[in-house]
Design a protein around this motif. Structure first.
Motif, mmCIF file in Angstrom:
data_model
loop_
_atom_site.group_PDB
_atom_site.id
_atom_site.type_symbol
_atom_site.label_atom_id
_atom_site.label_comp_id
_atom_site.label_asym_id
_atom_site.label_seq_id
_atom_site.Cartn_x
_atom_site.Cartn_y
_atom_site.Cartn_z
ATOM 1 N N GLY A 1 0.792 -1.223 0.000
ATOM 2 C CA GLY A 1 0.000 0.000 0.000
ATOM 3 C C GLY A 1 0.825 1.274 0.000
ATOM 4 O O GLY A 1 0.279 2.359 -0.198
ATOM 5 N N ASP A 2 2.136 1.172 0.233
ATOM 6 C CA ASP A 2 2.988 2.361 0.230
ATOM 7 C C ASP A 2 3.049 2.973 -1.174
ATOM 8 O O ASP A 2 3.153 2.248 -2.156
ATOM 9 C CB ASP A 2 4.419 2.021 0.661
ATOM 10 N N PRO A 3 2.999 4.287 -1.269
ATOM 11 C CA PRO A 3 3.197 4.927 -2.571
ATOM 12 C C PRO A 3 4.684 5.026 -2.886
ATOM 13 O O PRO A 3 5.505 5.224 -1.995
ATOM 14 C CB PRO A 3 2.582 6.317 -2.364
ATOM 15 N N VAL A 4 5.036 4.874 -4.154
ATOM 16 C CA VAL A 4 6.424 4.937 -4.599
ATOM 17 C C VAL A 4 6.463 5.744 -5.883
ATOM 18 O O VAL A 4 5.621 5.571 -6.754
ATOM 19 C CB VAL A 4 6.985 3.521 -4.863
ATOM 20 N N LYS A 5 7.453 6.641 -6.006
ATOM 21 C CA LYS A 5 7.661 7.385 -7.243
ATOM 22 C C LYS A 5 8.878 6.798 -7.945
ATOM 23 O O LYS A 5 9.944 6.702 -7.357
ATOM 24 C CB LYS A 5 7.891 8.872 -6.968
ATOM 25 N N MET A 6 8.670 6.379 -9.196
ATOM 26 C CA MET A 6 9.737 5.782 -9.988
ATOM 27 C C MET A 6 9.532 6.127 -11.450
ATOM 28 O O MET A 6 8.429 6.485 -11.851
ATOM 29 C CB MET A 6 9.739 4.254 -9.863
ATOM 30 N N THR A 7 10.590 5.956 -12.212
ATOM 31 C CA THR A 7 10.452 6.081 -13.653
ATOM 32 C C THR A 7 9.814 4.795 -14.183
ATOM 33 O O THR A 7 9.861 3.751 -13.531
ATOM 34 C CB THR A 7 11.813 6.283 -14.342
ATOM 35 N N GLU A 8 9.202 4.887 -15.355
ATOM 36 C CA GLU A 8 8.614 3.692 -15.969
ATOM 37 C C GLU A 8 9.669 2.625 -16.183
ATOM 38 O O GLU A 8 9.412 1.433 -15.994
ATOM 39 C CB GLU A 8 7.985 4.043 -17.315
ATOM 40 N N ARG A 9 10.841 3.054 -16.571
ATOM 41 C CA ARG A 9 11.932 2.118 -16.866
ATOM 42 C C ARG A 9 12.322 1.312 -15.630
ATOM 43 O O ARG A 9 12.558 0.108 -15.709
ATOM 44 C CB ARG A 9 13.125 2.896 -17.396
#
Length: 75
Positions: free
Chosen positions: A24-32
């Motif tokens: 359930g944690d939100p994570v910001k990442m690139t699509e790659r």
């Protein structure tokens, strides 16, 4: 652009991006980077569910019936 960060949601508790993440944690990442944690490459991330307001499919009033003009009997 490939370097744009997107929001993802953790689906399996595991190490992602060098930190242990809970479900359930939100994570910001690139699509790659995220593709290795998503199907078909792996598991652990998904795109977050967007909250959308419900749409009322029923019309409030019944549409007026279409009537055709009466045919002239005398022709």
């Amino acid at each position: 652009m490939m370097n744009d960060l997107k929001d993802y949601e953790v689906t399996v508790a595991r190490f992602i991006g060098g930190q242990h993440r809970a479900v359930g944690d939100p994570v910001k990442m690139t699509e790659r980077a995220a593709k290795y944690y998503m199907e078909p490459h792996g598991t652990g991330l998904k795109l977050p569910n967007l909250v959308v307001a419900p749409v009322d499919d029923k019309p409030t009033e019944k549409p007026a019936a279409k009537t055709e003009p009466a045919a002239n009997a005398n022709g």
